[in-house]
Design a protein around this motif. Structure first.
Motif, PDB file in Angstrom:
ATOM      1  N   PRO A  74      83.430 -18.110  55.190  1.00  0.00           N
ATOM      2  CA  PRO A  74      83.881 -17.330  56.339  1.00  0.00           C
ATOM      3  C   PRO A  74      85.307 -17.714  56.725  1.00  0.00           C
ATOM      4  O   PRO A  74      85.715 -18.851  56.570  1.00  0.00           O
ATOM      5  CB  PRO A  74      82.893 -17.712  57.445  1.00  0.00           C
ATOM      6  N   ALA A  75      86.036 -16.729  57.204  1.00  0.00           N
ATOM      7  CA  ALA A  75      87.383 -16.984  57.711  1.00  0.00           C
ATOM      8  C   ALA A  75      87.246 -17.643  59.078  1.00  0.00           C
ATOM      9  O   ALA A  75      86.204 -17.543  59.726  1.00  0.00           O
ATOM     10  CB  ALA A  75      88.155 -15.670  57.820  1.00  0.00           C
ATOM     11  N   GLU A  76      88.289 -18.296  59.517  1.00  0.00           N
ATOM     12  CA  GLU A  76      88.240 -18.952  60.817  1.00  0.00           C
ATOM     13  C   GLU A  76      87.901 -17.931  61.899  1.00  0.00           C
ATOM     14  O   GLU A  76      88.469 -16.847  61.951  1.00  0.00           O
ATOM     15  CB  GLU A  76      89.591 -19.606  61.120  1.00  0.00           C
ATOM     16  N   GLY A  77      86.938 -18.266  62.721  1.00  0.00           N
ATOM     17  CA  GLY A  77      86.500 -17.359  63.777  1.00  0.00           C
ATOM     18  C   GLY A  77      85.329 -16.481  63.370  1.00  0.00           C
ATOM     19  O   GLY A  77      84.673 -15.898  64.213  1.00  0.00           O
ATOM     20  N   ASP A  78      85.060 -16.360  62.061  1.00  0.00           N
ATOM     21  CA  ASP A  78      83.914 -15.584  61.590  1.00  0.00           C
ATOM     22  C   ASP A  78      82.637 -16.414  61.770  1.00  0.00           C
ATOM     23  O   ASP A  78      82.686 -17.643  61.742  1.00  0.00           O
ATOM     24  CB  ASP A  78      84.060 -15.223  60.105  1.00  0.00           C
ATOM     25  N   PRO A  79      81.485 -15.747  61.925  1.00  0.00           N
ATOM     26  CA  PRO A  79      80.245 -16.510  62.049  1.00  0.00           C
ATOM     27  C   PRO A  79      79.935 -17.243  60.740  1.00  0.00           C
ATOM     28  O   PRO A  79      80.267 -16.766  59.657  1.00  0.00           O
ATOM     29  CB  PRO A  79      79.191 -15.438  62.349  1.00  0.00           C
ATOM     30  N   LEU A  80      79.291 -18.406  60.839  1.00  0.00           N
ATOM     31  CA  LEU A  80      78.906 -19.164  59.653  1.00  0.00           C
ATOM     32  C   LEU A  80      77.826 -18.439  58.857  1.00  0.00           C
ATOM     33  O   LEU A  80      77.726 -18.577  57.654  1.00  0.00           O
ATOM     34  CB  LEU A  80      78.398 -20.555  60.047  1.00  0.00           C
ATOM     35  N   ILE A  81      77.012 -17.674  59.578  1.00  0.00           N
ATOM     36  CA  ILE A  81      75.927 -16.922  58.935  1.00  0.00           C
ATOM     37  C   ILE A  81      76.243 -15.438  59.079  1.00  0.00           C
ATOM     38  O   ILE A  81      76.435 -14.941  60.190  1.00  0.00           O
ATOM     39  CB  ILE A  81      74.568 -17.252  59.588  1.00  0.00           C
ATOM     40  N   ARG A  82      76.323 -14.736  57.925  1.00  0.00           N
ATOM     41  CA  ARG A  82      76.592 -13.288  57.968  1.00  0.00           C
ATOM     42  C   ARG A  82      75.473 -12.566  58.692  1.00  0.00           C
ATOM     43  O   ARG A  82      74.304 -12.895  58.520  1.00  0.00           O
ATOM     44  CB  ARG A  82      76.690 -12.748  56.531  1.00  0.00           C
ATOM     45  N   PRO A  83      75.803 -11.567  59.485  1.00  0.00           N
ATOM     46  CA  PRO A  83      74.756 -10.817  60.181  1.00  0.00           C
ATOM     47  C   PRO A  83      73.899 -10.012  59.212  1.00  0.00           C
ATOM     48  O   PRO A  83      74.351  -9.618  58.144  1.00  0.00           O
ATOM     49  CB  PRO A  83      75.529  -9.900  61.129  1.00  0.00           C
ATOM     50  N   SER A  84      72.662  -9.788  59.609  1.00  0.00           N
ATOM     51  CA  SER A  84      71.730  -8.989  58.812  1.00  0.00           C
ATOM     52  C   SER A  84      71.945  -7.508  59.091  1.00  0.00           C
ATOM     53  O   SER A  84      72.525  -7.132  60.109  1.00  0.00           O
ATOM     54  CB  SER A  84      70.288  -9.363  59.157  1.00  0.00           C
ATOM     55  N   THR A  85      71.443  -6.669  58.184  1.00  0.00           N
ATOM     56  CA  THR A  85      71.528  -5.218  58.385  1.00  0.00           C
ATOM     57  C   THR A  85      70.279  -4.767  59.155  1.00  0.00           C
ATOM     58  O   THR A  85      69.400  -4.107  58.619  1.00  0.00           O
ATOM     59  CB  THR A  85      71.662  -4.466  57.044  1.00  0.00           C
ATOM     60  N   THR A  86      70.245  -5.148  60.430  1.00  0.00           N
ATOM     61  CA  THR A  86      69.067  -4.905  61.268  1.00  0.00           C
ATOM     62  C   THR A  86      68.809  -3.430  61.525  1.00  0.00           C
ATOM     63  O   THR A  86      67.691  -3.049  61.873  1.00  0.00           O
ATOM     64  CB  THR A  86      69.214  -5.638  62.617  1.00  0.00           C
ATOM     65  N   GLU A  87      69.822  -2.583  61.338  1.00  0.00           N
ATOM     66  CA  GLU A  87      69.642  -1.158  61.615  1.00  0.00           C
ATOM     67  C   GLU A  87      68.959  -0.413  60.466  1.00  0.00           C
ATOM     68  O   GLU A  87      68.556   0.730  60.612  1.00  0.00           O
ATOM     69  CB  GLU A  87      70.993  -0.495  61.939  1.00  0.00           C
ATOM     70  N   HIS A  88      68.809  -1.064  59.312  1.00  0.00           N
ATOM     71  CA  HIS A  88      68.189  -0.406  58.162  1.00  0.00           C
ATOM     72  C   HIS A  88      66.702  -0.195  58.432  1.00  0.00           C
ATOM     73  O   HIS A  88      66.030  -1.070  58.979  1.00  0.00           O
ATOM     74  CB  HIS A  88      68.384  -1.248  56.897  1.00  0.00           C
ATOM     75  N   PRO A  89      66.153   0.968  58.061  1.00  0.00           N
ATOM     76  CA  PRO A  89      64.739   1.250  58.331  1.00  0.00           C
ATOM     77  C   PRO A  89      63.763   0.239  57.707  1.00  0.00           C
ATOM     78  O   PRO A  89      62.662   0.060  58.212  1.00  0.00           O
ATOM     79  CB  PRO A  89      64.507   2.641  57.734  1.00  0.00           C
ATOM     80  N   LEU A  90      64.148  -0.431  56.628  1.00  0.00           N
ATOM     81  CA  LEU A  90      63.265  -1.404  55.980  1.00  0.00           C
ATOM     82  C   LEU A  90      63.347  -2.799  56.602  1.00  0.00           C
ATOM     83  O   LEU A  90      62.538  -3.666  56.277  1.00  0.00           O
ATOM     84  CB  LEU A  90      63.619  -1.531  54.487  1.00  0.00           C
ATOM     85  N   TYR A  91      64.305  -3.024  57.484  1.00  0.00           N
ATOM     86  CA  TYR A  91      64.549  -4.377  57.989  1.00  0.00           C
ATOM     87  C   TYR A  91      63.293  -5.021  58.584  1.00  0.00           C
ATOM     88  O   TYR A  91      62.935  -6.144  58.232  1.00  0.00           O
ATOM     89  CB  TYR A  91      65.691  -4.388  59.013  1.00  0.00           C
ATOM     90  N   ASP A  92      62.613  -4.340  59.489  1.00  0.00           N
ATOM     91  CA  ASP A  92      61.439  -4.926  60.142  1.00  0.00           C
ATOM     92  C   ASP A  92      60.343  -5.263  59.134  1.00  0.00           C
ATOM     93  O   ASP A  92      59.675  -6.291  59.263  1.00  0.00           O
ATOM     94  CB  ASP A  92      60.894  -4.001  61.233  1.00  0.00           C
ATOM     95  N   GLN A  93      60.166  -4.407  58.130  1.00  0.00           N
ATOM     96  CA  GLN A  93      59.153  -4.677  57.108  1.00  0.00           C
ATOM     97  C   GLN A  93      59.535  -5.902  56.268  1.00  0.00           C
ATOM     98  O   GLN A  93      58.679  -6.713  55.908  1.00  0.00           O
ATOM     99  CB  GLN A  93      58.979  -3.465  56.198  1.00  0.00           C
ATOM    100  N   VAL A  94      60.811  -6.034  55.961  1.00  0.00           N
ATOM    101  CA  VAL A  94      61.275  -7.194  55.194  1.00  0.00           C
ATOM    102  C   VAL A  94      61.061  -8.467  56.013  1.00  0.00           C
ATOM    103  O   VAL A  94      60.597  -9.486  55.491  1.00  0.00           O
ATOM    104  CB  VAL A  94      62.751  -7.023  54.773  1.00  0.00           C
TER     105      VAL A  94
END
Length: 121
Positions: A8-28
């Protein structure tokens, strides 16, 4: 699709965000909750071991996860368990599970439910 963690670049989160808006996210997520560390009676998602879930429009799922410790006895098996839990979901084309220890896991990454279950609250 690869879920490798880029620096990550300085100021970026250490953990990349998930694609929570995807319809399969909750099932995964629910599939991840069926996988347990054999030494801890809490699923890997609520333990905070799953850092990122990325899902693209083609149904390719990338998971970046960690373990409670680098020397975990199931380190070689855990990614396969996670992939096996996710692959049968309708709409999932492929699963790529990557292991990282950056940032290292800490008890503060557990959900409130996991902390309660383990007696940390």
């Amino acid at each position: 699709m690869t879920a490798e963690a880029a620096q990550p670049a300085e100021g970026d989160p250490l953990i990349r965000p998930s694609t929570t808006e995807h319809p399969l996210y909750d099932q995964v997520v629910e599939a991840c909750r069926t996988v347990y560390d054999p030494e801890i009676p809490v699923n890997i998602f609520d333990l905070g071991l799953v850092y990122t879930v990325e899902i693209n429009d083609a149904g390719e799922v990338g998971v970046v996860m960690t373990l409670t410790a680098p020397g975990c006895p199931v380190a070689g098996e855990m990614p396969g368990w996670v992939a096996e839990a996710i692959e049968p979901l309708p709409g999932v084309k492929s699963v790529d599970v990557q292991m990282t220890f950056d940032p290292p896991w800490g008890m503060d990454m557990m959900s409130e439910e996991a902390r309660l279950e383990l007696g940390f609250m």
